[in-house]
Design a protein around this motif. Structure first.
Motif, PDB file in Angstrom:
ATOM      1  N   MET A 159       0.859  -1.280   0.044  1.00 32.24           N
ATOM      2  CA  MET A 159      -0.142  -0.041   0.047  1.00 32.24           C
ATOM      3  C   MET A 159       0.877   1.375   0.121  1.00 32.24           C
ATOM      4  O   MET A 159       0.550   2.272  -0.540  1.00 32.24           O
ATOM      5  N   LEU A 160       2.235   1.153   0.841  1.00 33.99           N
ATOM      6  CA  LEU A 160       2.879   2.527   0.664  1.00 33.99           C
ATOM      7  C   LEU A 160       3.503   2.355  -0.825  1.00 33.99           C
ATOM      8  O   LEU A 160       3.448   3.695  -1.369  1.00 33.99           O
ATOM      9  N   LEU A 161       3.598   1.492  -1.549  1.00 35.72           N
ATOM     10  CA  LEU A 161       3.826   1.531  -2.976  1.00 35.72           C
ATOM     11  C   LEU A 161       2.818   2.121  -3.999  1.00 35.72           C
ATOM     12  O   LEU A 161       3.099   2.789  -4.840  1.00 35.72           O
ATOM     13  N   VAL A 198       0.562   1.026 -10.670  1.00 38.73           N
ATOM     14  CA  VAL A 198       1.145   0.378  -9.319  1.00 38.73           C
ATOM     15  C   VAL A 198       1.723  -1.000 -10.045  1.00 38.73           C
ATOM     16  O   VAL A 198       2.942  -1.401  -9.485  1.00 38.73           O
ATOM     17  N   THR A 199       1.195  -1.717 -10.942  1.00 41.58           N
ATOM     18  CA  THR A 199       1.757  -3.133 -11.355  1.00 41.58           C
ATOM     19  C   THR A 199       3.183  -2.913 -11.798  1.00 41.58           C
ATOM     20  O   THR A 199       4.261  -3.516 -11.639  1.00 41.58           O
ATOM     21  N   SER A 235       6.338  -4.450 -10.045  1.00 40.69           N
ATOM     22  CA  SER A 235       7.002  -5.335 -10.834  1.00 40.69           C
ATOM     23  C   SER A 235       8.612  -5.207 -10.503  1.00 40.69           C
ATOM     24  O   SER A 235       9.412  -6.028 -10.552  1.00 40.69           O
ATOM     25  N   LEU A 236       8.934  -3.842 -10.540  1.00 40.39           N
ATOM     26  CA  LEU A 236      10.260  -3.422 -10.334  1.00 40.39           C
ATOM     27  C   LEU A 236      10.805  -4.172  -8.830  1.00 40.39           C
ATOM     28  O   LEU A 236      11.952  -4.496  -8.575  1.00 40.39           O
ATOM     29  N   LEU A 237       9.999  -3.754  -7.914  1.00 40.86           N
ATOM     30  CA  LEU A 237      10.172  -4.112  -6.610  1.00 40.86           C
ATOM     31  C   LEU A 237      10.316  -5.775  -6.587  1.00 40.86           C
ATOM     32  O   LEU A 237      11.329  -6.260  -5.813  1.00 40.86           O
ATOM     33  N   ALA A 238       9.511  -6.386  -7.167  1.00 38.73           N
ATOM     34  CA  ALA A 238       9.564  -7.867  -7.307  1.00 38.73           C
ATOM     35  C   ALA A 238      10.863  -8.283  -7.929  1.00 38.73           C
ATOM     36  O   ALA A 238      11.538  -9.373  -7.407  1.00 38.73           O
ATOM     37  N   VAL A 239      11.369  -7.666  -8.859  1.00 42.60           N
ATOM     38  CA  VAL A 239      12.684  -8.269  -9.449  1.00 42.60           C
ATOM     39  C   VAL A 239      13.894  -8.148  -8.392  1.00 42.60           C
ATOM     40  O   VAL A 239      14.619  -8.941  -8.327  1.00 42.60           O
TER      41      VAL A 239
END
Ligand code: HEM
Length: 412
Positions: free
Chosen positions: A26-28, A184-185, A189-193
């Motif tokens: 939610m912060l993201l 947001v996606t 997606s960047l955070l997930a990488v």
């Protein structure tokens, strides 16, 4: 069939990861208006499950440490002893404090940052309760740091997937929400990488410490469980790549939102499979630690195998009840060759009040073991056994909890 402890650990990990991943997501994401309340409630529910499953986990482990049935551990105050006198117990109490802080945060207006911070501490501290917490020296510290990174990145990725999937479903049918979800996606997606890379690096470090050379991977049930875990991880990566390179470019199209939500739920299911395996891994002896007992263990004795990278020791105290006992220590290198020591002492420190610490010097016997013929142990309870070994001009101390049980009849 998975044992209850493995399942309870898995539920606990899932709840902690979701309690961290949801406010972090939610912060993201920024403002998610009508989704705010359900996700706040989801975070509170995850914290509640973390507390209940944590209490069950603690009780099951305490009963093991005390070597008594769960009902007895619950009945005679044994839990207090373990909570105050063992590292596992003290860490469990500290983690309960973090969960309560998380609850408090969820009730405040600006809840996201404090809730995410409390959940990060709750999740990161898991590292001190598992195999990483038992390490010593520079390798032990590296393993601990790697495990904390492993847990936090698992929380920021796998723990955020339910909130991400809910946002995708919430955004369908509303162009403004769909546009927001597309943005947001891309950020998520960047955070997930980044999280996947951190999981991979810390996972390899954990594996190197706990499995040793990969050739031993399939030789033990620990290694096989870990291999299955890595296989599920690879399947998650395939789904994640499909999401990133096939579905995300099609956003904010309604079908792409729906398809992405479906694959995200599939990723979450694979992630839960991984957590079940992690629940199991923590109950198994790591592949690099598998040792057959060096001598038949006397059932009336208190026995502990203590392991460090430098030396390992089998300590037997017989009888393992209060009174006069003998201690035998066998020292080994990791490959089971006898470890040469100049001098060996054994110290027993009571982790409870009302008993005095004792220390004795051992004598080496013909079979190479180090023996203390007579030492007086005052009381039953959890003692910290410290085997102090002088060798090669230096000294290594191995310590571990040791349970001296109540006498079944009159103490000697
Ligand atoms: C989605 C991916 C993953 C998730 C959610 C995940 C989660 C976890 C969790 C929650 C723990 C428990 C930490 C503890 O008890 O201290 C753990 C431990 C571990 N993980 Fe992962 N992990 C993932 C990927 C990986 C990968 C790719 C590897 C190997 C390359 C790996 C290797 C390990 C090892 C060796 C441990 C230590 C287990 C033990 O304490 O015996 N993990 N993982």
């Amino acid at each position: 069939m998975l044992e209850p402890l493995a399942i309870v650990r898995a539920v606990h990990f899932a709840a902690c990861l979701a309690a961290l991943g949801t406010p972090a997501f939610m912060l993201l994401a920024g403002s998610l208006d009508t989704l705010e309340r359900p996700l706040r409630r989801f975070t509170a529910a995850a914290l509640a499950v973390a507390v209940v499953s944590g209490a069950v986990w603690f009780t099951l482990v305490a009963a093991r440490i005390l070597a008594v049935p769960v009902r007895e551990a619950l009945g005679d105050g044994g839990l207090i002893t373990v909570a105050t006198d063992t590292r596992f117990g003290r860490m469990a109490v500290l983690r309960l404090v973090f969960a309560v802080l998380g609850f408090g945060a969820v009730l405040t207006p600006r809840w996201r940052w404090p809730a995410a911070a409390a959940a990060a501490m709750l999740t990161g501290a898991i590292a001190w309760t598992g195999h990483a917490g038992a390490g010593t020296g520079p390798v032990g510290s590296l393993h601990l740091a790697s495990d904390v990174l492993h847990l936090i990145s698992a929380g920021l990725w796998l723990g955020a997937l339910p909130a991400f999937a809910l946002m995708l479903l919430w955004s369908r049918g509303d162009p403004a929400r769909a546009k927001l979800a597309a943005g947001v996606t891309r950020r998520f997606s960047l955070l997930a990488v980044g999280c996947v890379l951190a999981l991979l690096i810390s996972g390899v470090v954990n594996s190197a410490v706990l499995v040793g050379w990969p050739t031993g991977l399939l030789a033990s049930s620990y290694g096989r469980a870990l291999a299955l875990k890595v296989a599920l991880f690879a399947m998650m990566l395939v789904l994640a790549a499909f999401n990133r390179y096939r579905l995300t470019p099609c956003l904010p199209a309604r079908d792409a939102l729906g398809a992405l939500a479906a694959t995200t739920f599939a990723e979450t299911a694979l992630g839960l499979g991984i957590l079940l395996l992690v629940g199991l891994l923590g109950t198994l002896a790591p592949a690099s630690h598998l040792h057959k007992p060096t001598a038949a263990i006397n059932p009336d004795a208190a026995f502990v195998h203590i392991h460090t990278e430098v030396v390992m020791a089998d300590l037997t105290i017989a009888p393992g009840t209060p009174g006069t006992s003998a201690a035998i220590m066998r020292l080994w290198h990791e490959d089971y060759t006898p470890f040469i020591a100049e001098r060996v002492k054994l110290a027993l420190d009571p982790t409870f009040s009302g008993a005095a610490a004792i220390q004795h010097e051992a004598v080496q016997s013909a079979d190479g073991s180090w023996v203390i013929e007579r030492m007086r142990i005052q009381s039953p309870g959890v003692w910290t056994a410290r085997v102090i070994i002088d060798h090669d001009g230096t000294s290594t101390a191995l310590d571990a909890p040791l349970v001296i049980t109540q006498c079944s009849n009159d103490c000697r």
